[in-house]
Write a protein that holds these residues in place. Structure first.
Motif, PDB file in Angstrom:
ATOM      1  N   VAL A 203      -1.811  -0.127  -6.042  1.00 28.78           N
ATOM      2  CA  VAL A 203      -1.783   0.870  -4.972  1.00 28.78           C
ATOM      3  C   VAL A 203      -1.513   2.240  -5.572  1.00 28.78           C
ATOM      4  CG1 VAL A 203      -1.036  -0.788  -3.231  1.00 28.78           C
ATOM      5  CG2 VAL A 203       0.685   0.491  -4.514  1.00 28.78           C
ATOM      6  N   ASP A 204      -1.807   3.285  -4.786  1.00 27.86           N
ATOM      7  CA  ASP A 204      -1.726   4.649  -5.300  1.00 27.86           C
ATOM      8  C   ASP A 204      -0.538   5.447  -4.785  1.00 27.86           C
ATOM      9  OD1 ASP A 204      -4.062   4.323  -6.779  1.00 27.86           O
ATOM     10  OD2 ASP A 204      -5.313   4.857  -5.070  1.00 27.86           O
ATOM     11  N   GLY A 205       0.269   4.882  -3.911  1.00 29.46           N
ATOM     12  CA  GLY A 205       1.389   5.648  -3.383  1.00 29.46           C
ATOM     13  C   GLY A 205       2.236   4.829  -2.435  1.00 29.46           C
ATOM     14  N   ARG A 206       3.252   5.475  -1.863  1.00 27.56           N
ATOM     15  CA  ARG A 206       4.229   4.785  -1.025  1.00 27.56           C
ATOM     16  C   ARG A 206       3.600   4.202   0.236  1.00 27.56           C
ATOM     17  NH1 ARG A 206       9.280   6.928  -2.974  1.00 27.56           N
ATOM     18  NH2 ARG A 206      10.437   6.105  -1.201  1.00 27.56           N
ATOM     19  N   THR A 207       2.685   4.966   0.863  1.00 32.04           N
ATOM     20  CA  THR A 207       2.074   4.478   2.101  1.00 32.04           C
ATOM     21  C   THR A 207       1.244   3.233   1.841  1.00 32.04           C
ATOM     22  OG1 THR A 207       2.017   6.709   3.028  1.00 32.04           O
ATOM     23  CG2 THR A 207       0.568   5.068   4.027  1.00 32.04           C
ATOM     24  N   GLN A 208       0.411   3.270   0.791  1.00 34.24           N
ATOM     25  CA  GLN A 208      -0.387   2.094   0.449  1.00 34.24           C
ATOM     26  C   GLN A 208       0.508   0.914   0.106  1.00 34.24           C
ATOM     27  OE1 GLN A 208      -3.595   2.354  -2.304  1.00 34.24           O
ATOM     28  NE2 GLN A 208      -4.244   4.365  -1.614  1.00 34.24           N
ATOM     29  N   LEU A 209       1.612   1.181  -0.595  1.00 34.59           N
ATOM     30  CA  LEU A 209       2.542   0.114  -0.952  1.00 34.59           C
ATOM     31  C   LEU A 209       3.108  -0.545   0.301  1.00 34.59           C
ATOM     32  CD1 LEU A 209       4.343  -1.503  -2.888  1.00 34.59           C
ATOM     33  CD2 LEU A 209       5.935   0.431  -2.894  1.00 34.59           C
ATOM     34  N   ALA A 210       3.562   0.287   1.244  1.00 27.02           N
ATOM     35  CA  ALA A 210       4.146  -0.246   2.470  1.00 27.02           C
ATOM     36  C   ALA A 210       3.127  -1.046   3.265  1.00 27.02           C
ATOM     37  CB  ALA A 210       4.707   0.892   3.317  1.00 27.02           C
ATOM     38  N   LEU A 211       1.902  -0.534   3.348  1.00 26.99           N
ATOM     39  CA  LEU A 211       0.849  -1.243   4.077  1.00 26.99           C
ATOM     40  C   LEU A 211       0.511  -2.571   3.405  1.00 26.99           C
ATOM     41  CD1 LEU A 211      -1.520   1.756   4.873  1.00 26.99           C
ATOM     42  CD2 LEU A 211      -0.127   0.492   6.513  1.00 26.99           C
ATOM     43  N   ALA A 212       0.463  -2.563   2.070  1.00 25.73           N
ATOM     44  CA  ALA A 212       0.133  -3.790   1.342  1.00 25.73           C
ATOM     45  C   ALA A 212       1.207  -4.852   1.539  1.00 25.73           C
ATOM     46  CB  ALA A 212      -0.033  -3.485  -0.146  1.00 25.73           C
ATOM     47  N   VAL A 213       2.474  -4.438   1.481  1.00 25.71           N
ATOM     48  CA  VAL A 213       3.579  -5.388   1.604  1.00 25.71           C
ATOM     49  C   VAL A 213       3.600  -6.033   2.981  1.00 25.71           C
ATOM     50  CG1 VAL A 213       6.102  -5.582   1.700  1.00 25.71           C
ATOM     51  CG2 VAL A 213       5.012  -4.343  -0.157  1.00 25.71           C
ATOM     52  N   THR A 214       3.295  -5.274   4.022  1.00 26.07           N
ATOM     53  CA  THR A 214       3.331  -5.827   5.379  1.00 26.07           C
ATOM     54  C   THR A 214       2.114  -6.671   5.706  1.00 26.07           C
ATOM     55  OG1 THR A 214       2.250  -3.882   6.306  1.00 26.07           O
ATOM     56  CG2 THR A 214       4.660  -3.876   6.247  1.00 26.07           C
TER      57      THR A 214
END
Length: 226
Positions: A203-214
């Motif tokens: 992922v490229d940033g915090r938002t993508q990370l959060a979306l991926a984890v959920t």
């Protein structure tokens, strides 16, 4: 070019002042002019004011998004709705936030979506992620899934215990300073862990990370997958 779409002259003036000198700008105030500009100018980014649904209800704006794949839509509303945000992002929008935001954040949103990333207002992010989780859970309940499958555990695979802690905190909307204090490590160490986490999860940033984890990456196309 960045296209600004709002029936509010004061709001458009606020956006123009924030973006002036950084990007070529064009402004429209009605649905017909919006459709014409999308066809003829194919703007790189569109900031669309959805406060009064002047440009149509949510389902119609989603059709605009799908009909203009070269334009990165950022939807702004005076009364942000997590449910609407999920619909817009699923349709292909790259951003969602309240319409009255700081000029620096308008510029930040433009630069983020131009790079192909998703931009969501910080205060809205945890609530919107909750909506994605509910949608993902509903989808998983109505479709056959492999035994033991879990979006969260799938996303966490390969992370160390400390990396999982930090990932969970980021997914809940926490910032580096809070994470540093809670885990009793330096902010520099938090940043180093995040760099590793981003690399491992692709992922490229915090938002993508959060979306991926959920598990939201199963509901929308993240930029690195396009």
């Amino acid at each position: 070019m960045i296209l600004l779409a709002s029936s509010s002259q004061s709001l458009c003036r606020r956006w123009r002042n924030a973006l002036a000198g950084r990007y070529p700008l064009h402004q429209v105030s009605d649905r017909q002019a919006l459709m014409l500009s999308l066809r003829e100018h194919q703007p790189a980014v569109l900031f669309l004011d959805h406060s009064t649904q002047h440009f149509g209800p949510t389902r119609l704006v989603c059709r605009y998004i799908k009909s203009a794949p070269r334009t990165k839509f950022v939807i702004l509303s005076s009364d942000p709705s997590p449910i609407a945000a999920v619909q817009f992002i699923r349709a292909g929008a790259k951003g969602y936030s309240g319409s009255v935001i700081a000029p620096s954040l308008i510029c930040k949103a433009a630069s983020v979506v131009i790079k192909g990333e998703i931009w969501i207002g910080r205060k809205l992010l945890p609530v919107i992620l909750d909506e994605f989780v509910r949608a993902a859970d509903t989808t998983l309940m109505t479709k056959e899934t492999p035994p033991g499958y879990s979006p969260a555990t799938n996303a966490f695979a390969g992370l160390s215990p400390r990396e999982r802690e930090i990932t969970s905190l980021v997914a809940s909307g926490q910032q580096n300073k809070f994470i540093s204090s809670k885990l009793q490590i330096s902010e520099k160490t938090v940043k180093a862990h995040l760099t590793t986490i981003f690399r491992k999860l692709g992922v490229d940033g915090r938002t993508q990370l959060a979306l991926a984890v959920t598990g939201a990456h199963r509901q929308i196309a993240l930029p690195h997958q396009l």
